[in-house]
Design a protein around this motif. Structure first.
Motif, short mmCIF file in Angstrom:
data_model
loop_
_atom_site.label_atom_id
_atom_site.label_comp_id
_atom_site.label_asym_id
_atom_site.label_seq_id
_atom_site.Cartn_x
_atom_site.Cartn_y
_atom_site.Cartn_z
N GLN B 82 -38.46 93.42 -35.58
CA GLN B 82 -37.57 92.33 -35.60
C GLN B 82 -38.61 91.02 -35.69
N VAL B 83 -39.90 91.10 -35.25
CA VAL B 83 -40.63 89.96 -35.24
C VAL B 83 -41.09 90.01 -36.79
N ARG B 86 -38.65 89.40 -39.28
CA ARG B 86 -38.01 88.03 -38.85
C ARG B 86 -36.52 88.23 -39.11
N PRO B 220 -50.64 88.12 -31.29
CA PRO B 220 -50.36 87.51 -32.73
C PRO B 220 -49.13 87.50 -32.95
N LEU B 221 -48.18 88.61 -32.59
CA LEU B 221 -46.75 88.45 -33.04
C LEU B 221 -45.73 87.53 -32.49
N ASN B 222 -46.37 86.83 -31.63
CA ASN B 222 -45.56 85.52 -30.93
C ASN B 222 -45.93 84.34 -32.09
N HIS B 223 -46.98 84.43 -32.52
CA HIS B 223 -47.20 83.40 -33.80
C HIS B 223 -46.52 83.58 -35.15
N SER B 225 -43.74 84.88 -35.44
CA SER B 225 -42.18 84.63 -35.27
C SER B 225 -42.01 83.17 -35.87
N LEU B 226 -43.26 82.18 -35.71
CA LEU B 226 -43.16 81.13 -36.16
C LEU B 226 -43.31 80.81 -37.74
N MET B 230 -47.47 79.05 -40.13
CA MET B 230 -48.03 78.54 -38.93
C MET B 230 -48.67 79.45 -38.10
#
Ligand SMILES: Nc1ncnc2c1ncn2[C@@H]1O[C@H](COP(=O)(O)OP(=O)(O)OP(=O)(O)O)[C@@H](O)[C@H]1O
Ligand SMILES: [Mg+2]
Lengths: 267, 336
Positions: B82-83, B86, B220-223, B225-226, B230
């Motif tokens: 899902q990440v 996206r 890293p997956l947090n980033h 999602s931007l 980014m």
């Protein structure tokens, strides 16, 4: 100031997207400490492409990018991000992070392990929010911000990286006149601390008033580089933008001011 | 949830999800059609009774373990996809892994000549694994770019492979001996009815490193999602994170599906539930999805084993029904 070596030096880079005719040809520029460089030019002239290459996100097909004298392609991404902050033209979050969460992501290159913020990181994050006037929304989620507010949040996340080189792709395209001016004043302040800034903008007047040098692009090539006086000339702009413009002077600074042609067409 | 994640909050949240996981492990084996009372079992154990735990240890415990691992893996991979894609509707089967795996399994069940086994692997397991590997390889080749992978193409290739596999399965079923259709259907429903630990053991060397690889991508997956740009700007090695996530997911899903078949919905709904409950930080979402997914599947399977006294219901049927209802509830709740 011109004697200072470029913190970031882009040397004759070229690029071509896959299955595309368009080409960026042999472009060079230097981002020097304490200086703000404005990259201007019409839509599709290659500003974002150039900035992506300069940020090391797109590897150039020809030419080199050097960050503090070192070859960009040999540097680990994390190390690049400790020195260089890059704000893309568009950032869209797939998930509804809070403002503070999003801004603190800028600390990533400085943190090890799971990346929990240390007290000094929290201070840096807070200061980045204060400088972009996003502190008051810190607990709000991204989806509940206006377009300009969100733009300032991602800007804050880049500032939280504490970079020495800032590459910003239209950072103020959604900002009102107060936040735009405030933001460019902030860039000047950062410049005063020895940071090198390259900023893509469509606002020629802001570029004239706040930037030290301008680089004018057209169809993937550099048309002219120099100070506002040298670059913002009526004939040059009219030719590059294909639109008759009127170049006047700011009565306070004497710098060139660019106005569009009159509604009925210029006489 | 609005403040940045601290070590303290992370530990607390993980402890709660881990407690659920552990509770499922401790309780589910004692629930079933054959009563296995904990106190009676302990008495038997103390008395050195030879019959001790044959049902419990040889049937229930391995089955619950498999449920925990399979449910956890499905939910974790769903969260990762899902990440990187996206797309909140992505699930572990989006990339066509299951499609290929199912073709392999159906082939193994219909072609008697394929009844080969290799080491500890049954031909069914082996064929479904090979099928998964082939479909993964195909998707990778299609989505590969000079620098990294195209996530859009990955999604499209995955959907295409799924459709292609569905076609192949129909073809195989059409020409297959009708007698074999039942076992095919059964496999395609997904189930956890393994006996003992023999089948589970050999997939662990694939599963465990794959899981570790995925957990390491949480930050890293947090980033990502931007967006890729980014993320790269923040210092994330985007292409590498995408590749490792792809490899980790491929390994773990192929391993799980080869054992349990395509169990649907866990990978879609559990990450959504976790994000609703605990926020969007992937450092929580990934491990919490694993723990909650495992507990959820173990619970669903326990229900499937015990709902009717005559017959077991395959867990895939339960997850699809329970999951569907829960998902609609989540979506309705979102309108508020
Ligand atoms: N991913 C891509 N694939 C193919 N072509 C692209 C891609 N991105 C941009 N281009 C093309 O490259 C050219 C330069 O694009 P670029 O984004 O650098 O322009 P820009 O100067 O930033 O324009 P704008 O002012 O609209 O942001 C355009 O002609 C565009 O169509
Ligand atoms: Mg652009």
């Amino acid at each position: 100031m011109n004697a200072t070596p470029g913190l970031l030096s882009v040397q004759g880079v070229g690029y071509r997207y896959e299955a595309s005719e368009w080409e960026l040809a042999g472009l060079s520029f230097e981002a020097r400490a304490g200086e703000i460089l404005a990259i201007i030019g019409p839509n599709g002239s290659g500003k974002s492409t150039l900035l992506r290459i300069a940020a090391g996100i797109l590897p150039p097909r020809q030419g080199k990018v050097r960050l503090e004298g070192r070859d960009m392609e040999s540097l680990p991404r994390r190390e690049v991000a400790r020195t260089l902050g890059y704000l893309p033209q568009q950032v869209q979050s797939a998930f509804d992070y809070s403002v503070e969460e999003a801004v603190s992501m800028g600390r990533f290159p400085h943190l090890a392990g799971l990346g929990f913020l240390r007290p000094e990181d929290a201070r840096i994050v807070e200061s980045a929010m204060r400088r972009t006037e996003t502190l008051e929304y810190r607990a709000r989620s991204l989806s509940r911000l206006s377009g300009g507010e969100r733009q300032r949040v991602f800007l804050a996340s880049v500032l939280a990286q504490e970079p020495r080189v800032l590459l910003l792709d239209e950072p103020t395209s959604a900002l009102d006149i107060h936040h735009q001016a405030r933001f460019f004043r902030l860039l000047r302040e950062l410049g005063g601390t020895g940071i090198a800034v390259a900023v893509v903008t469509h606002d020629l007047n802001i570029a004239s008033l706040y930037c030290d040098r301008l680089l004018l692009l057209s169809r993937g090539g550099a048309v002219r580089e120099g100070n506002a006086e040298e670059v913002l000339r009526q004939e040059t702009l009219a030719e590059v933008y294909g639109e008759s413009v009127h170049v006047d002077r700011d009565s306070r600074t004497g710098r060139p001011i660019v106005l569009p042609g009159l509604p009925g067409g210029t006489p | 949830m609005s403040a940045p994640l601290t070590a303290r909050r992370w530990t607390w949240v993980m402890a709660i999800y881990a407690a659920l996981f552990l509770a499922a492990f401790l309780v589910c084996p004692f629930v079933g059609r054959e009563p296995v009372e904990a106190s009676a079992q302990i008495k038997r154990l103390l008395a050195g009774h030879p019959d001790f735990g044959s049902i419990l240890l040889q049937l229930r415990v391995p089955r619950v373990l498999l449920a925990l691992l399979a449910g956890g893996t499905l939910a974790l991979v769903g969260a990762c996809f899902q990440v990187i894609l996206r797309n909140p509707l992505a699930d572990p089967f989006t990339l066509g892994i299951t499609g290929g795996s199912a073709v392999g399994a159906v082939l193994a069940l219909s072609v008697p000549g394929l009844a080969i086994s290799f080491g500890p692997f049954s031909s069914l397991q082996l064929c479904s694994f090979v099928g998964a590997a082939i479909s993964l390889g195909l998707v990778y080749v299609v989505a590969r770019r000079p620098h990294g992978m195209s996530m859009n193409t990955l999604l499209l290739a995955g959907v295409t492979i799924s459709i292609l596999s569905a076609g192949l399965i129909m073809l195989i079923r059409y020409v297959a001996d009708p007698y074999n259709l039942i076992s095919m259907d059964r496999w395609l429903m997904g189930g956890l009815d393994i006996v003992g630990y023999r089948e589970m053991g050999p997939v662990l060397p694939l599963l465990l490193p794959g899981l570790a690889l995925l957990f390491m991508q949480a930050g890293p997956l947090n980033h990502l999602s931007l967006g890729e740009e980014m993320a790269a700007g923040h210092g994330v090695q985007v292409a590498q994170v995408q590749r490792l996530t792809f490899v980790g997911s491929g390994l773990t899903i192929a391993a799980v599906v080869s054992l349990a078949g395509p169990i649907g919905f866990v990978g879609l709904i559990i990450p959504h539930a976790v994000r609703r409950l605990s926020g969007y930080d992937q450092r929580i979402v990934l491990p919490a999805s694993f723990l909650l997914g495992g507990a959820f599947l173990a619970l669903c399977d326990t229900v499937g084993r015990t709902l009717f006294s005559k017959q077991e219901i395959p867990v895939g049927v339960i997850t699809a029904i329970v999951g569907g209802v829960l998902f609609i509830k989540i979506l309705l709740g979102r309108r508020r």
